[in-house]
Design an enzyme around this catalytic site. Structure first.
Site, PDB file in Angstrom:
ATOM      1  CB  THR A 190      -0.863  -0.012   1.285  1.00 29.41           C
ATOM      2  OG1 THR A 190      -1.801  -1.064   1.178  1.00 29.41           O
ATOM      3  CG2 THR A 190      -1.595   1.315   1.496  1.00 29.41           C
ATOM      4  CB  VAL A 219     -14.232  -0.973   1.441  1.00 28.11           C
ATOM      5  CG1 VAL A 219     -13.514   0.368   1.575  1.00 28.11           C
ATOM      6  CG2 VAL A 219     -15.043  -1.005   0.149  1.00 28.11           C
TER       7      VAL A 219
HETATM    8  N1  ASP Z   1      -4.468  -1.284   4.770  1.00 26.82           N
HETATM    9  C1  ASP Z   1      -4.688  -1.941   3.508  1.00 26.82           C
HETATM   10  C2  ASP Z   1      -6.063  -2.582   3.539  1.00 26.82           C
HETATM   11  O1  ASP Z   1      -6.408  -3.194   4.519  1.00 26.82           O
HETATM   12  C3  ASP Z   1      -3.669  -2.983   3.187  1.00 26.82           C
HETATM   13  C4  ASP Z   1      -2.232  -2.664   3.507  1.00 26.82           C
HETATM   14  O2  ASP Z   1      -1.913  -1.554   3.913  1.00 26.82           O
HETATM   15  O3  ASP Z   1      -1.387  -3.566   3.326  1.00 26.82           O
HETATM   16  O4  ASP Z   1      -6.746  -2.526   2.556  1.00 26.82           O
END
Ligand code: ASP
Length: 323
Positions: A190, A219
């Site tokens: 991300t 989501v």
């Molecule tokens: N926070 C993101 C989600 O849960 C994933 C991530 O940051 O790795 O969609």
């Protein structure tokens, strides 16, 4: 004698002015490319990550240096990482359980608390730009799926085929994970950025493909204002990465801002409290990047690594992966 008194007065005024002004002149940007289990990266891949992080950091910093806004700096840095197949955002995003990418993003302007977010995007190359469009050209904060994409097209955004996002590496990961396990996994990558500009304005943005094998329609926290992204000129700007469900439940980004606003915590105290105490109590993985109105920054995470970088006008300039 009189001259000496005037001169001393002038020096004193300069000193006071500088002290009072200290902090307002400081500007800078902090970025992340995701937190997670990062170990034994091949040297060549590590080099690629560091070089892409530096490129994004420099591009954002350059905008701030020339007097541009924190919003522009954040958008630019995120665009560079979205366009890179290395990260779980834009091209190279993870695939949901049906095998295609659904992208989420959000952005916030700390000056007036305006915000924009999109979720479930399948055909827009740079979801952070669409989040910004929602903020700037609609009366809404969040738009999803087809409606968000139609809004994008009406505003001249280009559509890309859903195959644009799929890289060989993600496809191979998808096939392997689908075969051996059916649970969710946060595949690091991300992306996010927070910045403080010369006018004292803070901004934050986050863009992601979410979690590998997530349910169609799921989501995460990244497009949720207050969970994955938050900015307020009175406190700080925050972008998160990690197991999104927990970040939503804890309201991580707004919690950090609140600890500063209502408990007078420093940025470091606030981010440490949320990541090492509150998140840890749930055994949830992740981290945040944050910058406050004085140009202090923090990048705590409780995983083995977080792709990250920081460049501040006082000379701090670094890109790191591991602890
Ligand atoms: N926070 C993101 C989600 O849960 C994933 C991530 O940051 O790795 O969609």
């Amino acid at each position: 004698m009189k001259r000496l008194a005037i001169l001393t007065g002038m020096i004193f005024c300069c000193f006071i002015f500088n002290v009072v002004n200290y902090g307002q002149d400081k500007f800078g940007i902090v970025i992340h490319g995701g937190a997670g289990v990062i170990k034994d990266l091949p040297a060549e891949l590590e080099k690629q990550y560091k070089s892409k992080l530096s490129e994004a950091l420099e591009a954002g910093y350059k905008i701030l240096e020339s007097g541009g806004s924190s919003l522009d700096a954040v958008t630019k840095a995120i665009n560079i990482m979205e366009d890179s197949p290395l990260f779980n955002a834009g091209k190279g995003a993870v695939l949901n359980d049906l095998g295609f990418a659904e992208l989420d993003a959000s952005i916030m302007d700390g000056h007036n608390l305006r915000a924009g977010a999109v979720a479930g995007i399948r055909h827009i190359k740079n979801p952070i730009n669409l989040a910004r469009l929602v903020m700037e050209k609609s009366p809404h904060v969040m738009m999803i799926g087809q409606g968000a994409e139609e809004f994008a097209i009406k505003n001249g955004f280009e559509m890309v085929d859903s195959t644009y996002f799929i890289t060989e590496r993600r496809l191979e990961q998808y096939i392997r994970m689908k075969k051996f396990r059916d649970s969710l996994e946060a595949v690091k990558g991300t992306v996010g950025a927070v910045a403080l500009d010369k006018n004292g304005n803070l901004a934050a943005g986050t863009s992601t493909g979410g979690m590998m094998l997530k349910k169609f329609g799921r989501v995460g926290d990244s497009p949720i204002i207050g969970a994955g992204t938050y900015a307020n000129n009175n406190t700080c700007a925050v972008s998160a990465t990690g197991h999104g469900e927990f970040f939503i439940r804890l309201g991580v980004a707004k919690d950090i801002s609140d600890l500063i606003e209502y408990k007078n915590m420093s940025l470091i105290e606030a981010t440490d409290t949320v990541i090492y105490k509150k998140l840890a109590a749930f055994k949830a993985d992740g981290g945040v990047i944050a910058i406050d109105k004085y140009g202090n920054y923090a990048m705590p995470f409780n995983t083995s690594g977080m792709f990250r970088g920081v460049k501040i006008s006082n000379g701090i300039n670094e890109v790191k992966i591991y602890k």
